[in-house]
Enzyme design. Structure first.
Site, PDB file in Angstrom:
ATOM      1  N   ILE A   9      60.301  34.223  29.978  1.00 55.77           N
ATOM      2  CA  ILE A   9      60.806  35.144  28.946  1.00 55.77           C
ATOM      3  C   ILE A   9      59.730  35.549  27.941  1.00 55.77           C
ATOM      4  O   ILE A   9      59.792  36.631  27.371  1.00 55.77           O
ATOM      5  CB  ILE A   9      62.035  34.508  28.221  1.00 55.77           C
ATOM      6  CG1 ILE A   9      62.732  35.496  27.269  1.00 55.77           C
ATOM      7  CG2 ILE A   9      61.645  33.248  27.428  1.00 55.77           C
ATOM      8  CD1 ILE A   9      63.596  36.491  27.945  1.00 55.77           C
ATOM      9  N   ALA A  80      55.617  31.744  35.815  1.00 55.88           N
ATOM     10  CA  ALA A  80      54.520  31.380  36.736  1.00 55.88           C
ATOM     11  C   ALA A  80      53.251  31.136  35.929  1.00 55.88           C
ATOM     12  O   ALA A  80      53.146  31.579  34.783  1.00 55.88           O
ATOM     13  CB  ALA A  80      54.251  32.516  37.727  1.00 55.88           C
ATOM     14  N   SER A 127      54.079  39.128  44.421  1.00 57.83           N
ATOM     15  CA  SER A 127      52.917  39.830  43.879  1.00 57.83           C
ATOM     16  C   SER A 127      52.057  40.465  44.966  1.00 57.83           C
ATOM     17  O   SER A 127      51.918  39.922  46.073  1.00 57.83           O
ATOM     18  CB  SER A 127      52.068  38.812  43.109  1.00 57.83           C
ATOM     19  OG  SER A 127      50.758  39.293  42.937  1.00 57.83           O
ATOM     20  N   GLU A 129      49.033  40.318  44.992  1.00 56.68           N
ATOM     21  CA  GLU A 129      47.940  39.366  45.268  1.00 56.68           C
ATOM     22  C   GLU A 129      48.128  38.700  46.631  1.00 56.68           C
ATOM     23  O   GLU A 129      47.183  38.179  47.206  1.00 56.68           O
ATOM     24  CB  GLU A 129      47.899  38.283  44.185  1.00 56.68           C
ATOM     25  CG  GLU A 129      47.042  38.608  42.989  1.00 56.68           C
ATOM     26  CD  GLU A 129      45.556  38.725  43.301  1.00 56.68           C
ATOM     27  OE1 GLU A 129      44.978  37.761  43.811  1.00 56.68           O
ATOM     28  OE2 GLU A 129      44.971  39.786  43.033  1.00 56.68           O
ATOM     29  N   TYR A 151      46.535  31.200  43.331  1.00 61.27           N
ATOM     30  CA  TYR A 151      47.698  31.938  42.831  1.00 61.27           C
ATOM     31  C   TYR A 151      48.357  32.729  43.969  1.00 61.27           C
ATOM     32  O   TYR A 151      49.571  32.673  44.168  1.00 61.27           O
ATOM     33  CB  TYR A 151      47.258  32.886  41.703  1.00 61.27           C
ATOM     34  CG  TYR A 151      48.312  33.894  41.301  1.00 61.27           C
ATOM     35  CD1 TYR A 151      49.306  33.568  40.385  1.00 61.27           C
ATOM     36  CD2 TYR A 151      48.313  35.187  41.838  1.00 61.27           C
ATOM     37  CE1 TYR A 151      50.270  34.506  40.015  1.00 61.27           C
ATOM     38  CE2 TYR A 151      49.272  36.119  41.475  1.00 61.27           C
ATOM     39  CZ  TYR A 151      50.249  35.766  40.567  1.00 61.27           C
ATOM     40  OH  TYR A 151      51.205  36.683  40.214  1.00 61.27           O
ATOM     41  N   GLU A 284      37.360  37.507  45.936  1.00 61.74           N
ATOM     42  CA  GLU A 284      37.895  38.674  45.209  1.00 61.74           C
ATOM     43  C   GLU A 284      38.887  39.452  46.074  1.00 61.74           C
ATOM     44  O   GLU A 284      38.820  39.422  47.309  1.00 61.74           O
ATOM     45  CB  GLU A 284      36.716  39.568  44.789  1.00 61.74           C
ATOM     46  CG  GLU A 284      37.050  40.844  44.049  1.00 61.74           C
ATOM     47  CD  GLU A 284      37.777  40.659  42.719  1.00 61.74           C
ATOM     48  OE1 GLU A 284      38.997  40.378  42.760  1.00 61.74           O
ATOM     49  OE2 GLU A 284      37.154  40.815  41.651  1.00 61.74           O
TER      50      GLU A 284
HETATM   51  O1  G4F Z   1      43.548  41.972  35.315  1.00 65.53           O
HETATM   52  P1  G4F Z   1      43.266  40.952  36.365  1.00 65.53           P
HETATM   53  O2  G4F Z   1      42.997  39.579  35.883  1.00 65.53           O
HETATM   54  O3  G4F Z   1      44.482  41.026  37.375  1.00 65.53           O
HETATM   55  P2  G4F Z   1      44.680  40.531  38.885  1.00 65.53           P
HETATM   56  O4  G4F Z   1      43.747  39.458  39.249  1.00 65.53           O
HETATM   57  O5  G4F Z   1      44.661  41.738  39.751  1.00 65.53           O
HETATM   58  O6  G4F Z   1      46.145  39.918  38.845  1.00 65.53           O
HETATM   59  C1  G4F Z   1      47.216  40.538  38.146  1.00 65.53           C
HETATM   60  O7  G4F Z   1      47.944  41.351  39.023  1.00 65.53           O
HETATM   61  C2  G4F Z   1      48.634  40.668  40.079  1.00 65.53           C
HETATM   62  C3  G4F Z   1      49.356  41.724  40.911  1.00 65.53           C
HETATM   63  O8  G4F Z   1      48.502  42.120  41.937  1.00 65.53           O
HETATM   64  C4  G4F Z   1      49.597  39.659  39.482  1.00 65.53           C
HETATM   65  F1  G4F Z   1      50.249  39.026  40.471  1.00 65.53           F
HETATM   66  C5  G4F Z   1      48.813  38.672  38.648  1.00 65.53           C
HETATM   67  O9  G4F Z   1      49.701  37.737  38.044  1.00 65.53           O
HETATM   68  C6  G4F Z   1      48.094  39.439  37.551  1.00 65.53           C
HETATM   69  O10 G4F Z   1      49.062  40.018  36.721  1.00 65.53           O
HETATM   70  O11 G4F Z   1      41.996  41.410  37.230  1.00 65.53           O
HETATM   71  C7  G4F Z   1      41.933  42.665  37.849  1.00 65.53           C
HETATM   72  C8  G4F Z   1      40.551  42.869  38.455  1.00 65.53           C
HETATM   73  C9  G4F Z   1      40.071  41.695  39.329  1.00 65.53           C
HETATM   74  O12 G4F Z   1      39.469  42.213  40.485  1.00 65.53           O
HETATM   75  C10 G4F Z   1      39.022  41.019  38.476  1.00 65.53           C
HETATM   76  O13 G4F Z   1      37.998  40.347  39.222  1.00 65.53           O
HETATM   77  O14 G4F Z   1      39.607  42.963  37.381  1.00 65.53           O
HETATM   78  C11 G4F Z   1      38.463  42.197  37.720  1.00 65.53           C
HETATM   79  N1  G4F Z   1      37.760  41.810  36.481  1.00 65.53           N
HETATM   80  C12 G4F Z   1      36.471  42.164  36.172  1.00 65.53           C
HETATM   81  N2  G4F Z   1      36.119  41.615  35.005  1.00 65.53           N
HETATM   82  C13 G4F Z   1      38.236  41.029  35.499  1.00 65.53           C
HETATM   83  C14 G4F Z   1      37.200  40.917  34.556  1.00 65.53           C
HETATM   84  N3  G4F Z   1      39.450  40.467  35.318  1.00 65.53           N
HETATM   85  C15 G4F Z   1      39.647  39.755  34.173  1.00 65.53           C
HETATM   86  N4  G4F Z   1      40.859  39.199  33.964  1.00 65.53           N
HETATM   87  N5  G4F Z   1      38.652  39.588  33.230  1.00 65.53           N
HETATM   88  C16 G4F Z   1      37.415  40.141  33.376  1.00 65.53           C
HETATM   89  O15 G4F Z   1      36.540  39.975  32.527  1.00 65.53           O
END
Ligand code: G4F
Length: 328
Positions: A9, A80, A127, A129, A151, A284
């Protein structure tokens, strides 16, 4: 009055869903773990209509007790460990909460059941993912899974066990395979909000640079407010089923940067962005793009907010939010 029970929530989706269900006249119960969860005050202030119920996805008895108390018509399992990067460092915890948590939630539904002529309907937050190293483009409900993080692996378990309980015990259990969905309520650790928030802080002079990992990754980014509508629609159908919820468009992190920095009025993002190995992941997910045709045809759902509008909404919010914090 219909009743809904939500785990997770305090997260972005939990808050959007609570609002949606309240507007539809539901009594909303929100499960929260911990003795003094610091987020409980936020929920009390923001959503006084939500009744907080104690419980934990790692404790089956607490889930049964919570459901016996709430007697909901609908159960939305959004709880989660949801940060992919963290799942590499806390893989066991992620498996327990994000994976086994789903099994415990389904068991609780099976045990408590709900009224005989009105069994509890269950929604599982699956997801994109799960697709990981994608086997086909775009991804549909039938695309094989190849998760790339603890995950993702835990979510595959959650997805499959939901399907298994539907097939084994006739539970009304649905999974929404949601692609990335964002908005001003997104946590600062996720890349979109990290970008819009840091860009706003740079603009206001309180930050100098933005440090990121892999900016070539591509995601199908939609607006969280649109996506919770799909969750609700799934539980209103005659038959339970699984649905991809996505926009059908993909954009790179670099494109997100470009639009954000231009909207904030800082010009070329390259002047402010540095990459650091610590934000790269051991494995990745390079490309995600969903095909939402089934959700469109069967649920009558479609995304309302475009990619540009989403970035604009987040940038506008973060500029206001950070200025207000500065002027406090
Ligand atoms: O915003 P992200 O951390 O999201 P990610 O890994 O895609 O996961 C999110 O979406 C999923 C649905 O597909 C959900 F299930 C999950 O719970 C979550 O909500 O990263 C997005 C992309 C990745 O490829 C990551 O390597 O951005 C890239 N990235 C590059 N620099 C980064 C960064 N991600 C994060 N968090 N922080 C960085 O500095």
């Amino acid at each position: 009055m219909r009743k809904a029970f939500i785990t997770g929530i305090t997260g972005q989706d939990g808050r959007h869903l609570a609002e949606l269900l309240h507007s539809k006249g539901y009594k909303v119960f929100g499960m929260m773990k911990g003795q003094h969860n610091p987020r409980s005050e936020m929920i009390r202030d923001e959503f006084p209509f939500v009744e907080i119920v104690p419980g934990d996805l790692t404790d089956l008895t607490s889930l049964v007790t919570a459901l016996e108390y709430a007697q909901p018509d609908e159960f939305y399992n959004l709880g989660a460990i949801s940060f992919v990067a963290m799942s590499f460092n806390q893989a066991e915890l992620t498996a327990n909460v994000t994976g086994l948590g789903v099994l415990r939630a389904l068991e609780a539904v099976r045990i408590v059941g709900g009224a005989q002529n009105n069994p509890i309907r269950f929604y599982q937050a699956s997801s994109s993912e799960m697709f990981g190293k994608v086997r086909e483009v775009p991804q549909t409900e039938l695309t094989p899974f190849h998760p790339r993080s603890p995950y993702g692996v835990a979510k595959v378990f959650g997805h499959n066990i939901t399907m298994n309980y539907r097939e084994s015990y006739g539970l009304f259990a649905c999974s929404g395979i949601l692609f990335n969905h964002e908005g001003p309520r997104r946590g600062l650790e996720f890349v979109t909000r990290k970008i819009t928030n840091t860009a706003a802080r740079i603009k206001l002079g309180v930050e100098k640079e933005l440090v990121l990992g892999n900016i070539d990754a591509k995601r199908d980014w939609g607006y969280a407010g649109d996506y919770v509508k799909a969750m609700w629609l799934m539980l209103q159908q005659d038959e339970p089923d699984d649905y991809v919820v996505a926009t059908g468009e993909t954009h790179s992190v670099e494109e997100f940067l470009e639009i954000t920095f231009s909207k904030v009025g800082l010009g070329d993002w390259r002047q402010f962005v540095r990459q650091d190995q610590k934000f790269f992941r051991p494995a990745e997910v390079d490309l995600l793009i969903g095909d939402p045709s089934k959700a469109k045809t069967k649920l009558g759902w479609k995304p309302e907010v475009s990619f540009e509008q989403l970035v604009d909404m987040m940038v506008t919010h973060d500029l206001e939010y950070e200025s207000a914090r500065l002027n406090k």
